[in-house]
Design a protein around this motif. Structure first.
Motif, PDB file in Angstrom:
ATOM      1  N   GLU A 153      12.762  -3.073 -15.896  1.00 41.57           N
ATOM      2  CA  GLU A 153      13.008  -4.199 -16.340  1.00 41.57           C
ATOM      3  C   GLU A 153      15.104  -4.539 -15.392  1.00 41.57           C
ATOM      4  N   ALA A 154      15.533  -4.192 -14.447  1.00 40.59           N
ATOM      5  CA  ALA A 154      16.670  -4.408 -14.659  1.00 40.59           C
ATOM      6  C   ALA A 154      17.224  -3.711 -13.213  1.00 40.59           C
ATOM      7  N   ILE A 155      18.393  -4.407 -12.401  1.00 37.89           N
ATOM      8  CA  ILE A 155      19.117  -4.033 -11.902  1.00 37.89           C
ATOM      9  C   ILE A 155      20.336  -3.866 -11.828  1.00 37.89           C
ATOM     10  N   TRP A 165      15.872   0.992 -15.179  1.00 33.62           N
ATOM     11  CA  TRP A 165      17.492   0.607 -14.495  1.00 33.62           C
ATOM     12  C   TRP A 165      16.965   1.022 -13.187  1.00 33.62           C
ATOM     13  N   LEU A 166      17.200   0.369 -12.160  1.00 33.27           N
ATOM     14  CA  LEU A 166      17.426   0.633 -10.797  1.00 33.27           C
ATOM     15  C   LEU A 166      18.827   1.025 -10.788  1.00 33.27           C
ATOM     16  N   VAL A 167      19.606   2.031 -10.387  1.00 37.16           N
ATOM     17  CA  VAL A 167      20.744   1.873 -10.711  1.00 37.16           C
ATOM     18  C   VAL A 167      21.043   1.830  -8.608  1.00 37.16           C
ATOM     19  N   TYR A 222      15.312  -6.513  -5.804  1.00 39.63           N
ATOM     20  CA  TYR A 222      14.381  -7.222  -6.894  1.00 39.63           C
ATOM     21  C   TYR A 222      13.037  -7.503  -6.267  1.00 39.63           C
ATOM     22  N   ARG A 223      13.042  -6.837  -5.169  1.00 42.73           N
ATOM     23  CA  ARG A 223      11.368  -6.612  -4.995  1.00 42.73           C
ATOM     24  C   ARG A 223      10.883  -5.054  -5.234  1.00 42.73           C
ATOM     25  N   VAL A 224      11.913  -4.674  -4.911  1.00 39.22           N
ATOM     26  CA  VAL A 224      11.779  -3.041  -5.152  1.00 39.22           C
ATOM     27  C   VAL A 224      11.827  -2.646  -6.717  1.00 39.22           C
ATOM     28  N   ALA A 225      12.702  -3.388  -7.906  1.00 40.92           N
ATOM     29  CA  ALA A 225      12.791  -3.194  -8.673  1.00 40.92           C
ATOM     30  C   ALA A 225      11.553  -2.987  -9.323  1.00 40.92           C
TER      31      ALA A 225
END
Length: 322
Positions: A169-171, A68-70, A160-163
């Motif tokens: 799979e999620a921000i 997850w990208l927090v 979104y691009r960084v994720a």
């Protein structure tokens, strides 16, 4: 994830401040009974939201944990979100890898050193992305207009691009209960629709989830938690510098209602999860055209309507007075 019994056991005893076994971000947490209750409540609510909306998917075939990208802005909500997720992961209640990310939008005077230093001090895996969206927003939007919409779209596209680049799979965002209610009333008053921020959605491209684990948490609780944890808060000087925003008006309205009738916001938030299409006006959600007397479903009959709680209470009081 663990079963409910294991989850309850894992959450029952909070570590004491200074415990070397806990993640660094938790070591300076206040040890007062009041703060521990607050902390348990936020952990429980986040876990409940993640369970209710199946935010953690099934185990991957390759055995790897989802990532997850927090997203951290430097505000109280995102700091609290990350600390809560770190604690849930540490307790074995969140089988995901966490990558914290701050998008530095090049706002004049932004203290760019604060978040990197905080991440390093607390041993948190992180990324700092610098993109000058500030100049774009202030160039495209007149000073008297609201920046939030364009700023949000630009920020979301970058995240979104960084994720994708990081294999996430999620921000994960720090929106809380009041944010969701404010959005509902913004749509009701100004958008002519019943809609809000869902705790879980798929982006337009269909390849990423957007998650809001604090959907059940009150802003006042998050503010107390952030203050107790002494997070180095960074104010937003873009949207926050504009007076009279419609969202601020809605926020004041909700705060006034809660002050007059404590608990009202909780009731309103629960209402968002208990809709009855047969008692609204949306023909795309309910087949009013074919509804006729004697319909076996009776979904939109008067008898199917639940009694008003206030009416029942008034009736009880009237009979009690006789």
């Amino acid at each position: 994830m663990l079963n409910s019994t294991d989850q309850a056991a894992a959450q029952e005893n909070l570590p004491e401040a200074g415990d070397e076994d806990v993640p660094p971000v938790l070591r300076n947490a206040p040890s007062s009974v009041e703060f521990k209750k607050l902390r348990k409540r936020l952990l429980r609510q986040a876990r409940q939201a993640m369970d209710d909306f199946a935010m953690v998917g099934p185990q991957r075939a390759d055995g790897k944990l989802p990532k997850w990208l927090v997203c951290l802005s430097g505000g109280k909500d995102s700091y609290s979100l990350l600390a809560i997720l770190i604690e849930l992961k540490w307790r074995g209640l969140l089988p995901v890898d966490l990558l914290a990310c701050n998008l530095d939008q090049a706002q004049p005077g932004f203290p760019a050193h604060i978040l990197p230093e905080w991440f390093e001090t607390n041993g948190i895996e992180h990324l700092i992305i610098r993109e000058d969206t500030y100049s774009i927003v202030t160039d495209k939007i007149p000073a008297h207009r609201t920046y939030c919409s364009l700023c949000s779209r630009l920020r979301r596209g970058i995240l979104y691009r960084v994720a994708r680049e990081q294999g996430c799979e999620a921000i994960v965002l720090g929106h809380h209960r009041e944010d969701i209610l404010e959005t509902f009333f913004m749509n009701l008053f100004h958008g002519g629709r019943l809609a809000s921020m869902p705790p879980k959605l798929v982006n337009d491209e269909g390849d990423l989830l957007v998650l809001r684990p604090l959907a059940y948490s009150a802003e006042s609780d998050i503010a107390k938690f952030a203050q107790g944890m002494q997070f180095p808060i960074i104010p937003c000087n873009l949207c926050g510098s504009q007076d009279g925003l419609q969202r601020e008006e809605v926020k004041r309205m909700l705060q006034g209602w809660e002050k007059e009738t404590p608990g009202r916001l909780g009731v309103m938030a629960r209402a968002l999860g208990h809709t009855r299409p047969s008692h609204l006006l949306d023909r795309s959600l309910y087949d009013f055209v074919n509804l006729r007397p004697g319909d076996a479903s009776g979904a939109a009959s008067e008898g199917a309507e639940e009694p008003c709680g206030a009416g029942l209470a008034m009736t009880r009081n009237l009979f009690a007075a006789e």
